[in-house]
Design a protein around this motif. Structure first.
Motif, mmCIF file in Angstrom:
data_model
loop_
_atom_site.group_PDB
_atom_site.id
_atom_site.type_symbol
_atom_site.label_atom_id
_atom_site.label_comp_id
_atom_site.label_asym_id
_atom_site.label_seq_id
_atom_site.Cartn_x
_atom_site.Cartn_y
_atom_site.Cartn_z
ATOM 1 N N THR A 276 4.586 0.779 -9.318
ATOM 2 C CA THR A 276 4.632 0.146 -8.014
ATOM 3 C C THR A 276 5.926 0.559 -7.346
ATOM 4 O O THR A 276 6.894 0.940 -7.997
ATOM 5 N N ALA B 275 2.203 -2.013 -3.093
ATOM 6 C CA ALA B 275 1.513 -1.729 -4.348
ATOM 7 C C ALA B 275 1.181 -0.261 -4.448
ATOM 8 O O ALA B 275 0.881 0.399 -3.458
ATOM 9 N N ALA C 197 -0.191 -9.160 -3.485
ATOM 10 C CA ALA C 197 0.288 -7.932 -2.855
ATOM 11 C C ALA C 197 -0.063 -7.910 -1.374
ATOM 12 O O ALA C 197 -1.163 -8.304 -0.970
ATOM 13 N N HIS D 297 -0.837 -3.111 -10.907
ATOM 14 C CA HIS D 297 -1.506 -3.485 -9.661
ATOM 15 C C HIS D 297 -3.009 -3.547 -9.923
ATOM 16 O O HIS D 297 -3.615 -2.560 -10.352
#
Length: 543
Positions: free
Chosen positions: A5, A11, A160, A176
């Protein structure tokens, strides 16, 4: 795991479709469902083993499995476990109950022998052959090798900005994912995971309020070469009720020709710490008091769940053990459908049991794999969504008689000519059928909640304005289901030797009515609670 990330709010590429935190029964059952549906799944487990509270150790002396966590299920009331075992090809065996039960309420006297009818103590409970952990392992074996990540403790989750959820692991890795399921005890989620942004106060409070089942319990199991207590006419069931009790309840835990006695430790978590070094001797001594000197020579295994940091929360140590009853908010998606809660404590049915873990896995899988079809796609506003729900319910209502016949056959095949359930077989099969239909209706509701929550107004005095019209879709169904079921019973040759089922009397019919009323009440309350929670979640997204 090599997800990357950039800065905190941004993200990188998605690591997977769905991340599941917790490789207990709920997490593994959910992962298998999603994998079979084509979703890319990762299960993150903080421990070095899978199974959670399914823990089976193998005796080095006798090679028999010893369950030190969840062990029993009840086929008559827990169809989810029965169905999954059949699907996976896993066998089960009845809990050994024949023989007398012992009662010890004075440490200075010999135990009293009490006659007990077979099955009376454990009410038809069964155990998985090979141990409960075999179920967890079989589920894990059905996943791709890369789907399971051990020693992967999640400490932070971030909503996110660009979509999905960012996970911060204790070892520094950041992942993520599109959607996140927390399949661990709610109190552990509240204590161990930092949410960014913070969850609404009502949701955080709901997480902290749910007791963790078994969190402060300890179990002991002692393995022997043979079940010598059975030779003396003992069932292996014993209840010790004096203040110095070490094991409060003892039962036969043997399999095959070997023998094992297991029990729940009566000492609380602090007392177990105080007597830690001498606890094995105390357990052996009490088994000897119950079953003679031979019972002191077994291979002893102890499991203290209060010492399991990924089971027992600090809040669990501060209060009495209580059955879990989760707020409906924990059965709703949050963060715009990115965050879900699973685990046996969140279940509507069977909370605290293996059945509850499977109930929660089924619920979340329905939420993640929302039903297809134009009936839902066309629901662009609240009236259309209500109409779509009612149309779906018509199909569910029509399936009720088939569900009843399947539940009835399953229950009959699981007993000796149905004798255990005489007078209650129809009521149980009808309730199981109703709960199955209601569960599928709730799955349909979940698929429509984004539309309903956005356009349907706000609850007033705890009731959502759409609750009455949605419940009305089931009007008259319970009675029509009973009529169909009893008509089938009257034509069934298999039930002809069970008069309470073949030709139920007034009391049998009242038992059926009570069973269906209980199922309806639970469904109605849950439907309203999910609507209210969805309205609250929609308000959170707009805030």
């Amino acid at each position: 795991m090599h997800a990357r990330t950039s800065e905190a709010g941004a993200a990188g590429p998605l690591f997977c479709d769905v991340a599941i935190v917790g490789a207990g029964l709920a997490g593994l059952a959910l992962a298998r469902r999603l994998h079979l549906a084509g979703r890319q799944v990762r299960v993150l487990e903080a421990r070095e083993r899978i199974g959670g509270r399914l823990l089976t150790r193998v005796s080095t002396a006798t090679s028999q499995p010893l369950d030190l966590g969840a062990a029993w299920f009840w086929p008559a009331t827990e169809p989810g476990v029965v169905a999954l075992l059949a699907e996976l090809g896993l066998a089960s065996a009845p809990q050994h109950d024949p023989g007398d039960a012992l009662w010890l309420d004075d440490p200075e006297r010999a135990p009293e022998r009490h006659d007990a009818a077979p099955g009376q103590v454990h009410q038809g409970a069964r155990r998985i052959e090979g141990g409960s952990a075999r179920l967890a392992q079989t589920l894990a074996d059905a996943l791709p090798p890369q789907a399971l990540c051990l020693t992967a403790a999640v400490c932070e989750v971030h909503r996110a900005e660009g979509g999905g959820v960012l996970l911060q692991l204790a070892d520094g890795q950041r992942l993520h994912v599109a959607q996140l399921v927390l399949a661990l005890p709610p109190r552990l989620a509240a204590e161990r995971i930092r949410f960014v942004p913070a969850l609404p106060d009502a949701v955080a409070d709901a997480l902290a309020a749910v007791p963790t089942w078994m969190a402060t319990q300890a179990k002991a199991a002692s393995a022997f070469g043979r079940p010598f207590w059975r030779e003396a006419g003992h069932s292996g069931n014993a209840f010790v009720r004096h203040p110095q009790a070490v094991l409060g309840e003892v039962f036969d835990a043997g399999t095959g020709p070997q023998g094992a006695l297991a029990g729940f430790v009566a000492l609380d978590a602090q007392q177990r710490q105080d007597f830690r070094r001498g606890l094995p001797l105390l357990v052996h001594s009490q088994l000897g008091q119950l079953y003679g000197a031979e019972a002191q020579d077994g291979e002893l295994h102890l499991q203290d769940w209060a010492e399991e940091p990924w089971t027992c929360a600090q809040a669990d140590l501060g209060g009495p053990a209580e059955p879990p009853h989760a707020d409906a908010r924990l059965r709703q998606p949050w963060w715009g459908g990115r965050l879900f809660f699973a685990g046996t404590e969140t279940a509507l049915h069977g909370a605290g049991h293996m059945e509850g873990a499977l109930d929660s896995a089924q619920r979340v899988s329905h939420q993640l794999l929302q039903p297809d079809g134009t009936v839902f796609a066309a629901a662009v506003d609240a009236p259309a969504a209500v109409a779509a729900f009612c149309q779906a319910v018509q199909g569910l209502r029509a399936q009720g008689p088939d569900h009843y016949r399947r539940h009835l056959v399953r229950m009959l095949s699981g007993t000796a000519a149905g004798a255990e359930l005489q007078g209650g077989l129809s009521a149980r099969a009808l309730r199981a059928s109703a709960e199955q239909c209601y569960g599928e209706a709730l799955a349909c509701l979940d698929a429509l909640l984004p539309v309903l929550a956005a356009e349907a107004g706000v609850p007033a005095q705890g009731r959502h304005p759409l609750t009455p019209p949605l419940l009305a879709a089931f009007s008259g169904w319970s009675q029509s289901l009973v009529d169909e079921a009893l008509g089938f019973n009257a034509r069934s040759c298999a039930l002809s030797n069970l008069p309470h089922e073949h030709r139920p009397d007034d009391e049998d019919r009242r038992a059926i009515a009570r069973a269906l009323a209980a199922a309806w009440q639970a469904f109605a309350l849950e439907l309203n609670a999910r609507l209210c929670a969805a309205a609250e979640a929609a308000g959170e997204c707009l805030a």
